[in-house]
Design a protein around this motif. Structure first.
Motif, short mmCIF file in Angstrom:
data_model
loop_
_atom_site.label_atom_id
_atom_site.label_comp_id
_atom_site.label_asym_id
_atom_site.label_seq_id
_atom_site.Cartn_x
_atom_site.Cartn_y
_atom_site.Cartn_z
N GLU A 1 38.70 -30.65 -2.72
CA GLU A 1 37.73 -31.32 -1.86
C GLU A 1 38.07 -31.22 -0.38
OE1 GLU A 1 37.81 -35.25 -3.45
OE2 GLU A 1 36.97 -34.65 -5.39
N LEU A 2 39.16 -30.55 -0.02
CA LEU A 2 39.58 -30.44 1.37
C LEU A 2 39.07 -29.16 2.02
CD1 LEU A 2 43.34 -31.55 1.10
CD2 LEU A 2 41.35 -32.96 1.72
N THR A 3 38.89 -29.20 3.33
CA THR A 3 38.66 -27.97 4.07
C THR A 3 40.00 -27.30 4.34
OG1 THR A 3 38.89 -28.95 6.28
CG2 THR A 3 36.71 -29.10 5.22
N TRP A 4 39.96 -26.06 4.80
CA TRP A 4 41.22 -25.35 5.02
C TRP A 4 42.02 -26.00 6.14
CZ3 TRP A 4 42.93 -22.91 9.41
CH2 TRP A 4 41.99 -22.58 10.39
N ARG A 5 41.34 -26.53 7.16
CA ARG A 5 42.07 -27.19 8.24
C ARG A 5 42.73 -28.47 7.75
NH1 ARG A 5 37.94 -24.71 11.37
NH2 ARG A 5 38.82 -23.54 13.14
N GLU A 6 42.04 -29.19 6.87
CA GLU A 6 42.63 -30.40 6.29
C GLU A 6 43.83 -30.05 5.41
OE1 GLU A 6 38.55 -33.14 6.12
OE2 GLU A 6 39.09 -31.84 4.43
N SER B 1 50.12 -21.54 2.69
CA SER B 1 49.11 -22.46 3.22
C SER B 1 49.71 -23.62 4.00
CB SER B 1 48.26 -23.01 2.07
OG SER B 1 47.53 -21.96 1.45
#
Length: 264
Positions: free
Chosen positions: A8-13, A107
């Motif tokens: 559920e996270l974006t890559w920045r998160e 990551s």
């Protein structure tokens, strides 16, 4: 937010979470669990323990920051192919874990914990964690959920047969976590002679495997007909509390690595 799901996270998160957070990977299996439990029992149970442990941690202040990955649903289960299983070879499971763990490091994660729900994965998982720490600047931990508890002394069937396979322990846990997936009435297990060596080695400390044992015992290690949902719920909660304590200890021990301290 102290807890989140990778899906559920974006890559920045994800990048921000990796700076201080712990990536948590549950792993399970798809394999026969006798006539009364579903193929995904190991995956369902490790997810149940992980989710209960995270719910416990979320009530604490401060709570460790944890990013929960989707459970890896396939494991090393060639010993259950006599009936039905979706099995990865030891080499393939090791390679899959290497790739997943390396991806987490790339990551941005520097702390990783793997929680296992299937006995056939245990050694492979622990070797993967050891290999990771040799090739990357990371601190990694591994455990199988049934090895953890809240410290309460367990007596009776749970002390004698945990974790077993498709027996009293797993069936009790499933009756507590997913009662609708347990086929009832649970049939009594017919004893076999001689007893299987994988479950009753002839000498302490020996690991013994004999060809055809799992099929001979009809896919389970012990009698599940007396499985108890109330005890199963207490056992699930105990494992969840044990995992929560283990995660807290891992968090405290790894917030600042020696290398980080040297740079300050």
């Amino acid at each position: 937010m102290s807890q989140s799901r990778l899906t559920e996270l974006t890559w920045r998160e994800v990048r921000r979470a990796g700076e201080d957070g712990i990536a948590l990977l549950p792993i399970g299996s798809q394999e026969q669990h006798a006539a009364h439990l579903p193929m995904g029992t190991d995956t369902l149970l490790v997810e149940a323990v992980v989710d209960r442990a995270l719910a416990l941690l979320d009530r604490e202040t401060p709570a460790p920051e944890v990013v929960r990955l989707p459970a890896l649903p396939f494991g090393h289960s060639p010993h259950h192919l006599f009936a039905a299983a979706v099995s990865l070879s030891a080499q393939t499971l090791g390679a899959v874990l290497d790739d997943v763990l390396d991806s987490l490091v790339t990551s941005g994660f520097r702390r990783i914990m793997v929680v296992n729900g299937h006995g056939g994965n245990d050694e492979i998982m622990r070797l993967a964690v050891k290999r990771l720490a040799l090739r990357a600047e990371v601190t990694a931990a591994a455990c199988s959920y049934w090895t953890l508890s809240d410290g309460d002394h367990e007596t009776g069937p749970e002390a004698e047969v945990a974790p077993g396979h498709a027996g009293w322990f797993e069936t009790s846990l499933m009756l507590a976590a997913h009662p609708g997936l347990v086929r009832t009435p649970v049939p009594a297990r017919t004893p076999v002679e001689p007893p299987p060596l994988f479950d009753h080695p002839p000498h302490p400390g020996l690991t013994v495997e004999r060809h055809g044992e799992w099929e001979r015992v009809d896919g389970s290690t012990d009698d599940a007909s007396g499985a108890d949902p109330d005890r199963g719920g207490r056992l699930l909660d105990g494992r969840a509390r044990g995992l929560a304590r283990a995660m807290h200890a891992f968090d405290r021990a790894t917030r600042s690595s020696p290398r980080t301290e040297e740079k300050k």
